[in-house]
Every structure is written in C-alpha cells, then in structure tokens.
Scaffold this motif. Structure first.
Motif, PDB file in Angstrom:
ATOM      1  N   THR A 125       0.805  -1.222   0.000  1.00  0.00           N
ATOM      2  CA  THR A 125       0.000   0.000   0.000  1.00  0.00           C
ATOM      3  C   THR A 125       0.835   1.268   0.000  1.00  0.00           C
ATOM      4  O   THR A 125       0.331   2.320  -0.358  1.00  0.00           O
ATOM      5  CB  THR A 125      -0.911   0.017   1.232  1.00  0.00           C
ATOM      6  OG1 THR A 125      -0.100  -0.105   2.401  1.00  0.00           O
ATOM      7  CG2 THR A 125      -1.892  -1.127   1.173  1.00  0.00           C
ATOM      8  N   ARG A 126       2.094   1.178   0.414  1.00  0.00           N
ATOM      9  CA  ARG A 126       2.877   2.392   0.522  1.00  0.00           C
ATOM     10  C   ARG A 126       4.059   2.441  -0.442  1.00  0.00           C
ATOM     11  O   ARG A 126       4.906   3.313  -0.343  1.00  0.00           O
ATOM     12  CB  ARG A 126       3.409   2.540   1.955  1.00  0.00           C
ATOM     13  CG  ARG A 126       2.296   2.690   2.967  1.00  0.00           C
ATOM     14  CD  ARG A 126       1.668   4.040   2.875  1.00  0.00           C
ATOM     15  NE  ARG A 126       0.466   4.117   3.691  1.00  0.00           N
ATOM     16  CZ  ARG A 126      -0.316   5.170   3.764  1.00  0.00           C
ATOM     17  NH1 ARG A 126      -0.054   6.228   3.052  1.00  0.00           N
ATOM     18  NH2 ARG A 126      -1.373   5.171   4.536  1.00  0.00           N
ATOM     19  N   LEU A 127       4.167   1.490  -1.357  1.00  0.00           N
ATOM     20  CA  LEU A 127       5.287   1.509  -2.280  1.00  0.00           C
ATOM     21  C   LEU A 127       5.119   2.654  -3.268  1.00  0.00           C
ATOM     22  O   LEU A 127       4.023   2.933  -3.745  1.00  0.00           O
ATOM     23  CB  LEU A 127       5.386   0.184  -3.036  1.00  0.00           C
ATOM     24  CG  LEU A 127       5.859  -1.006  -2.197  1.00  0.00           C
ATOM     25  CD1 LEU A 127       5.955  -2.237  -3.064  1.00  0.00           C
ATOM     26  CD2 LEU A 127       7.198  -0.744  -1.556  1.00  0.00           C
ATOM     27  N   ALA A 128       6.206   3.325  -3.594  1.00  0.00           N
ATOM     28  CA  ALA A 128       6.123   4.417  -4.556  1.00  0.00           C
ATOM     29  C   ALA A 128       5.826   3.857  -5.930  1.00  0.00           C
ATOM     30  O   ALA A 128       6.360   2.834  -6.349  1.00  0.00           O
ATOM     31  CB  ALA A 128       7.451   5.189  -4.587  1.00  0.00           C
ATOM     32  N   THR A 164       2.559  -3.499   5.428  1.00  0.00           N
ATOM     33  CA  THR A 164       2.453  -4.947   5.261  1.00  0.00           C
ATOM     34  C   THR A 164       1.022  -5.399   4.975  1.00  0.00           C
ATOM     35  O   THR A 164       0.754  -6.598   4.996  1.00  0.00           O
ATOM     36  CB  THR A 164       2.971  -5.653   6.526  1.00  0.00           C
ATOM     37  OG1 THR A 164       2.331  -5.089   7.680  1.00  0.00           O
ATOM     38  CG2 THR A 164       4.473  -5.477   6.651  1.00  0.00           C
ATOM     39  N   LEU A 165       0.114  -4.466   4.731  1.00  0.00           N
ATOM     40  CA  LEU A 165      -1.229  -4.801   4.268  1.00  0.00           C
ATOM     41  C   LEU A 165      -1.262  -4.642   2.765  1.00  0.00           C
ATOM     42  O   LEU A 165      -0.881  -3.599   2.230  1.00  0.00           O
ATOM     43  CB  LEU A 165      -2.269  -3.888   4.927  1.00  0.00           C
ATOM     44  CG  LEU A 165      -2.410  -4.033   6.440  1.00  0.00           C
ATOM     45  CD1 LEU A 165      -3.342  -2.967   6.994  1.00  0.00           C
ATOM     46  CD2 LEU A 165      -2.929  -5.412   6.797  1.00  0.00           C
ATOM     47  N   MET A 215      -5.357   2.212  12.437  1.00  0.00           N
ATOM     48  CA  MET A 215      -4.650   2.386  11.174  1.00  0.00           C
ATOM     49  C   MET A 215      -5.620   2.325  10.014  1.00  0.00           C
ATOM     50  O   MET A 215      -6.759   1.867  10.135  1.00  0.00           O
ATOM     51  CB  MET A 215      -3.553   1.331  11.006  1.00  0.00           C
ATOM     52  CG  MET A 215      -3.973  -0.120  11.152  1.00  0.00           C
ATOM     53  SD  MET A 215      -4.918  -0.804   9.760  1.00  0.00           S
ATOM     54  CE  MET A 215      -3.759  -0.486   8.436  1.00  0.00           C
ATOM     55  N   GLN A 216      -5.150   2.801   8.871  1.00  0.00           N
ATOM     56  CA  GLN A 216      -5.949   2.787   7.648  1.00  0.00           C
ATOM     57  C   GLN A 216      -5.029   2.578   6.457  1.00  0.00           C
ATOM     58  O   GLN A 216      -3.992   3.224   6.342  1.00  0.00           O
ATOM     59  CB  GLN A 216      -6.721   4.100   7.488  1.00  0.00           C
ATOM     60  CG  GLN A 216      -7.653   4.122   6.293  1.00  0.00           C
ATOM     61  CD  GLN A 216      -8.362   5.452   6.118  1.00  0.00           C
ATOM     62  OE1 GLN A 216      -7.875   6.350   5.432  1.00  0.00           O
ATOM     63  NE2 GLN A 216      -9.533   5.582   6.747  1.00  0.00           N
ATOM     64  N   ALA A 217      -5.425   1.657   5.576  1.00  0.00           N
ATOM     65  CA  ALA A 217      -4.706   1.406   4.328  1.00  0.00           C
ATOM     66  C   ALA A 217      -5.669   1.652   3.173  1.00  0.00           C
ATOM     67  O   ALA A 217      -6.844   1.280   3.243  1.00  0.00           O
ATOM     68  CB  ALA A 217      -4.167  -0.023   4.278  1.00  0.00           C
TER      69      ALA A 217
END
Length: 388
Positions: free
Chosen positions: A15-18, A180-181, A297-299
């Motif tokens: 979810t956070r990869l550029a 990691t989600l 948290m929120q993804a």
C-alpha cells in the motif's frame, strides 16, 4: 524495496510503495487523474490557503506531519536555542553581580566558577539536562539566579515532553503498519453464485492481527445534478458481501472482498464496454486497530477502469499441507478467465437473471452450431458431386 529484492512477487501491491517510476519517453502514456494513488496517497493538492496560522494553533500535529529532516532540525535547534538563551541569561546575572572579575575569596557569587560566556553556556547545559559535573552551582546569594534555575528546569521538561512525544508519534504512525497490508493489483468482475460481482483481494503479511478490521468501497466519478451542477468527485458507498457475513473481517489469510452488482449498485448499468470508456475509480479502504500498539490504522488503494478485469476471477492461494493451512503469496494477484456475460447487470435482470441468460445463450449457441454443421454437410456434398 522488498519486491526489487525478489522477496515479494510483483503480482500484488504494497500500500505504501512508490509508484511514480520514471519510464522511457517512448513508453509514456497520458494517464487519467485518479483520486487515490495505488500506494494510498490522496492525489489532491490544496492551494490558495489564506489562513496559514491555523496550522500553528495545532503545533504538535504540524510537527508530526513534517518530514523527518525538518523534524530533526527543529529537535536540534529547540535544545540548542534554549541552551544559548539561558546561557546568555546566566552570563548577564554573573556580569550584573560582578562575578566575572572578583577574585576575593570571601566574595560569594551567584553561580560559582563562571568567568566567561563559555562557562555560562556550559552551566546552562548542565542545568537543563541535569548533568551536574559539580564544578558550578547556584548559591543562595542571588534570588534572581534561583528563579532562573526553576524556569529553565520547567522549560527543559516542556521541550523534552514535546519533542520526544513528536519523535515517538512519528515512529509509531499507523501508516507504517499499513506497509504490510496488501491489495491485489487488479480488481475483477465475474459471476459468483449466479450474480455479477465486483471483487478485490486483500491480505496481511504479518502474523500480528488487525483487530476489528473493516473494509469500505467507494465509487468516485464525475456526475452532474438535475440542475446542471457538475460534481467532479462524487463519492458513492457500495455495499459489500463480506466473506464472514458481518461488517468486520478476520484477516488471517488473504480474503476476497465481494460486491454484488445489484440495482442499488453504481455499477448496475455498466457493461464491459462502458467500463473501459468511462472515467470510474473504485476506492478501497481497510481500517482496523493494530494488535501490538492499539493504534487505529488505515490502508487505501484504488482501481481505475483500466485496472478492473472483466470476465476473470482470482486464483486460490490457500492450501492444506501437513495439518495446517499454507498461503502461497506468489499467486496473490493471479487471475484466470472465466465465462462471464459482457452485458451489464441491469440487462441480466431484464432478461430474467444469469440463469435465464445462460439458457438463451445456450439456445443461440446450439442454433449456431447446427447451422455450421448444416453448411459443412452441404459443402461436403457439393464437393462429392463435383468429384463424381
């Protein structure tokens, strides 16, 4: 990046990869503007904000939202400036009392062993961080020195509380857990339980659980009202058929989140052709409480029309091995083609549902096969007559 090292397959998305990877110019294609990027960041720029002072009214949140470089600079400067400020105050107290030039042994200074600004600065550091080397100390000669000592201790405690709390909150931010989600790179539309469904797959790479995990889906698209007002980002919630039958999900293994496209769905009148030619974006939001820290948290991620595969379904990833269930994450984003009507769910309801549609399609296919067989038989008979 884990995916670059070969540890995580590229078939699914962290979810956070550029995602803004530079491509060669001849491969560059114009992309549609999307509301939420694949890595979860919102693609919205806030401009012409006139009341900038509102950010200073919430200093702590502003410090937490800053970049790490800016936070570390403020962290260092806050201590350094306070040491310099109180060092100057201690030097002025010593100068006003005459401590800098008196050598008489009977003279009692406000602060012992202060002879220059450097020694006053060192005494300021000793007071604020409570080092106490023992070479310098405050005497009862000056009331002002005692008051400054109390004030500097209080100021030092406030700076420690604010800056250390800011550093802790930055390191324990909820979006770190969202790394990691994972969400599937594509969404799919296919028939499930005789209903046309929109599906995505989500998973958690960690063994620690997400408590009270919930998933929400929204369709974001440009619409217009009956009065002619254009709404560029109209957000419509869509109902989901969660696999566990409740509002929450038990995210131990990868789950397929399903939305039944019925008459209440914003995708009800959309066919496979319409999907590829309309600017539609489906936003997926996963929320929950981190088991280890208790932080909410929120993804987030989104799927534009080009990332929604019509007529495909996800490949199973869970298998039973040696008395336990094993998850093969190399198949997390894999899909396979399945027979799916290309018409909209509305048209399926008009013809009597998916079962009726299959029946009519089967009759049409059988008639087509009979015509092909008849034409092939007539062609064979003509060839046989010609040979005779």
């Amino acid at each position: 990046m884990l995916s670059r090292k070969g540890l995580i397959p590229e078939d699914y998305l962290l979810t956070r990869l550029a995602e803004n990877v530079q491509q060669p110019k001849f491969k560059a294609k114009p992309k549609k503007a999307r509301f939420v990027a694949k890595n979860g960041t919102c693609n919205v720029a806030h401009t012409n904000i006139r009341e900038q002072g509102r950010f200073l009214q919430d200093v702590f949140t502003t410090l937490v939202d800053l970049k790490w470089l800016h936070t570390l600079i403020i962290f260092t400067m806050s201590f350094l400036c306070s040491w310099l400020l109180f060092g100057m105050i201690w030097w002025l107290i010593a100068f006003a009392h005459g401590d800098l030039h008196h050598t008489d042994e009977e003279f009692v200074p406000c602060v012992t062993n202060i002879h220059s600004f450097s020694s006053a600065f060192l005494f300021s550091i000793e007071v604020q961080v409570t080092i106490g080397f023992g070479g310098r100390m405050v005497t009862e000669e000056c009331v002002s020195a005692i008051i400054v000592l109390i004030i500097q201790n209080i100021v030092g405690l406030l700076i420690n509380a604010i800056m250390l709390g800011c550093i802790f909150m930055k390191t324990a931010q909820a979006h770190r857990r969202a790394e990691t989600l994972i969400f599937s790179k594509h969404a799919v539309i296919s028939v499930r339980n005789n209903k046309l469904c929109f599906m995505i797959r989500i998973g958690d790479l960690r063994k620690s659980m997400i408590i009270s995990a919930t998933v929400r889906l929204q369709v974001v698209r440009s619409t217009s009202t009956q009065e002619g007002d254009v709404v560029p980002l109209d957000q419509v919630d869509i109902h989901m058929d969660n696999p566990v039958g409740t509002n929450g999900i038990f995210l131990v293994s990868p789950l397929i989140i399903c939305h039944v496209i019925d008459k209440d769905s914003p995708l009800y009148s959309m066919s496979a052709f319409d999907l590829q030619h309309e600017n539609v974006e489906v936003v997926a939001v996963l929320e929950g409480v981190v088991e280890t820290t208790g932080i909410t948290m929120q993804a987030r991620t989104s799927y534009v029309s080009e990332e929604i595969l019509w007529g495909q379904r996800f490949v199973p990833t869970v298998s039973e091995e040696d008395g336990m269930y094993a998850v093969d994450y190399s198949k997390f984003g894999n899909t396979m083609k399945v027979p799916t009507p290309s018409c909209s769910a509305k048209k399926l309801d008009d013809v009597g549902g998916i079962a009726r549609f299959k029946l009519n399609e089967g009759v049409t296919l059988r008639a087509t096969v009979r015509r092909r067989r008849a034409s092939a038989a007539s062609a064979a008979s003509r060839r046989s007559r010609m040979e005779i």
